[in-house]
Motif scaffolding. Sequence first.
Motif, PDB file in Angstrom:
ATOM      1  N   ARG A   1     -67.762  48.363 -84.691  1.00 31.89           N
ATOM      2  CA  ARG A   1     -67.298  49.745 -84.721  1.00 31.89           C
ATOM      3  C   ARG A   1     -67.938  50.497 -85.888  1.00 31.89           C
ATOM      4  O   ARG A   1     -68.524  49.914 -86.796  1.00 31.89           O
ATOM      5  N   SER A   2     -67.829  51.809 -85.873  1.00 32.06           N
ATOM      6  CA  SER A   2     -68.495  52.660 -86.851  1.00 32.06           C
ATOM      7  C   SER A   2     -68.021  52.356 -88.266  1.00 32.06           C
ATOM      8  O   SER A   2     -66.899  51.921 -88.501  1.00 32.06           O
ATOM      9  N   GLY A   3     -68.932  52.590 -89.207  1.00 35.21           N
ATOM     10  CA  GLY A   3     -68.603  52.390 -90.605  1.00 35.21           C
ATOM     11  C   GLY A   3     -69.736  51.730 -91.364  1.00 35.21           C
ATOM     12  O   GLY A   3     -70.756  51.345 -90.780  1.00 35.21           O
ATOM     13  N   THR A   4     -69.560  51.618 -92.662  1.00 37.40           N
ATOM     14  CA  THR A   4     -70.546  50.995 -93.539  1.00 37.40           C
ATOM     15  C   THR A   4     -70.037  49.630 -93.966  1.00 37.40           C
ATOM     16  O   THR A   4     -68.954  49.517 -94.546  1.00 37.40           O
ATOM     17  N   TYR A   5     -70.816  48.613 -93.663  1.00 34.55           N
ATOM     18  CA  TYR A   5     -70.453  47.232 -93.971  1.00 34.55           C
ATOM     19  C   TYR A   5     -71.358  46.737 -95.098  1.00 34.55           C
ATOM     20  O   TYR A   5     -72.581  46.694 -94.941  1.00 34.55           O
ATOM     21  N   HIS A   6     -70.771  46.368 -96.211  1.00 38.49           N
ATOM     22  CA  HIS A   6     -71.528  45.968 -97.388  1.00 38.49           C
ATOM     23  C   HIS A   6     -71.771  44.459 -97.350  1.00 38.49           C
ATOM     24  O   HIS A   6     -70.820  43.668 -97.298  1.00 38.49           O
TER      25      HIS A   6
ATOM     26  N   TYR B   1     -71.017  49.485 -81.204  1.00 37.43           N
ATOM     27  CA  TYR B   1     -70.160  49.750 -80.052  1.00 37.43           C
ATOM     28  C   TYR B   1     -70.290  51.206 -79.603  1.00 37.43           C
ATOM     29  O   TYR B   1     -70.119  52.132 -80.392  1.00 37.43           O
ATOM     30  N   ASN B   2     -70.624  51.391 -78.324  1.00 41.10           N
ATOM     31  CA  ASN B   2     -70.717  52.752 -77.756  1.00 41.10           C
ATOM     32  C   ASN B   2     -71.583  53.681 -78.592  1.00 41.10           C
ATOM     33  O   ASN B   2     -71.288  54.872 -78.741  1.00 41.10           O
TER      34      ASN B   2
END
Length: 691
Positions: free
Chosen positions: A89-94, A118-119
């Motif tokens: 899903r959307s977001g910033t993963y460190h 996703y999408n």
Amino acid sequence: MKSGFYWLASLCVFVILNSVTPLTGQDNPKGIAFYVSKDGSDKYSGKLPEANANNTDGPFATIEKARDVIYALKQKKQLPTGVVTVNIRSGTYHLTKPFELTKWDSGSEKTSIVYRAYNNEKVKLIGGKEITGFKPIDDPAILKRIESPYRDKIVQVNLKAQGIKDFGEMKPRGMGRPVYPAGIELFFQDKPMQLARWPNNDWVKIAGVPAGQKGGKFTYDGDRPEHWRDTKDIWLHGYWTWDWADSYETVKTIDTVKKEVSTCEPHGVYGYSVGKRYYALNILEELDEPGEWYLDRKTGILYFWPPGPLSEGKTYVSLTDTLIQMKDVSYITLQGLEIAICRGNAVEITGGSNNRIAGCTLRNIGNVAVKITGGTENGVTGCDIYACGDGGIVLNGGDRLTLTSANNYATNNHIHNYNRWVSTYRPAIKISGVGNRISNNLIHDSPHSAIILNGNEHIIEYNEIHHVCMETNDAGAFYMGRDYSERGNIIRYNYFHDLGSGDVQAIYLDDFASGTTVFGNVIYKGKRGVVIGGGRDNIVQNNIFVSCSIAAIHVDARGIRKPWAKKYFDGTDTTLTGRLMMIKYKFPPYANKYPEIITLYDGNPAIPEGNKVICNIASGGKWLDLRDGVNEEIVKIQNNFVNEDPCFVNPTKLNFQLKDDSPAYKLGFQRIPMENIGLYKDEFRLSLPGS
């Protein structure tokens, strides 16, 4: 971004470009789906895209958890046939350490594993940390080192106070040197910032070399270094002797009385020469324009002149060397992700098979975006790659001793601005090994080469390349050389245009490169179209050359007439013979595949025999340049269409397709499928530049 050939190819032409079964939607009628979200928990099952009403189940919080659950299913032999999808899903993963996939995490021919956005949500995997808490400079000693008009423009932040203590290190790097991680870098508004340098956007010239070229010191004009208080960690980047070889050197001492700079070993690639260009960087006193920064490595304080309000963008520093490591893993796809901000290589694929980096954006990288070493059917497709330090893609695979192909590939990628650090011999795509493919890429804006090739049986096709070699001379947009054994390579149906203003060739078969086929390419505004630099058995056929000002085709016998090249034939330098012996060229498979190589040294190998220039079109500029005694008895020159109107469809709009009644067809010229050149839309590349 394209000029001239901006047409979509029909889907049938490109079916072969995607050898792994593509995904056909967000759901998996055959397979299983997991979800990862910033709002998830690794205690959940991961089977829901968002948490349920009572927060008892939902998506995972990390991709590592998804990987481990898939591994557990595999151990229990419960992986279904079809596609196992990890929907992020959307977001910033460190990523504070590399996301690792090994052979135990592999899919199979029946079950592929996909990690994807996703999408089409915006998903970022980054190896950096956001920095906050900037404030004005409050140290009088620091303010004194900065020119007064700029003092209130620059802010500071203590990185150590934010838990950052590993700054990495700068090392001598450049042409012919190891590729090191870049060390810590600063990014603002998703763009790399400039380490404080002088001069800001230009070069200075070496005034003198009092100890000679190899003496490790040079003199300068002017008095700028007198302003620099601390010279302990000043670096110099320059083209020290040749305009095709750059490197970074560290300053040892600066004598402002003698106006003399001494450097630490190894003292510049090829030493120092009068009049050659360089600039200095990592100097607090030179923090004098927006976008520049400087880090005091002792105190951990970073000084920065933001190019815009800090509230209008995020500020990051790079921490992690490599973001994703895939070793001996197979049937894995990474799709639709942004992979950014690292000190080393963003993605490394070593061994394995049928792995893809697809439809991703890779940017703000310290070294290269994707490095593929070995394996088979591994590739990069539909990606946007830019703001890399040392090139775009490294593509290796196949066995040169047995001439076994790897079939690794780089297709349909947009690669530009890929030399933030080292400028030369760090191309958009470096290909080596046997039987790999570079196709339908758009490559532009670089100081040096777009593609550099080593090895055998590679195919370079349908690429558009422009505005490369913009800062160098004696350079090629495509380059290979100095190895008689590297044969069977095909360069076909590419469009080269608007190359650098210096001594630049579109296709550079340098220093005895041999056995290469150059077919059906269109070259517009290259200083030279094709250079055969003393090599043998090259075929230049069915190409279109337009406005090549120095020569459409150049052939020389440098091994006979050039003093520096004679060393390869008088026993002084055994590079050519040594590389032949390494692959046992007088025995199969080389003796069978390339029989002309067996008798190479029976006569005079310095004579460029076996080259053919057949059925090409040249319009404008100069046609043929034969040097060092080369003539039409040595090179076969036949049925070329020169100095007549070839009847282009619309040359003013850079459409160099031939009209149906072109007289060139009567000489045997074959239609070039220009409509298939360059990027195309597919499930991974959803749009084209400028659309």
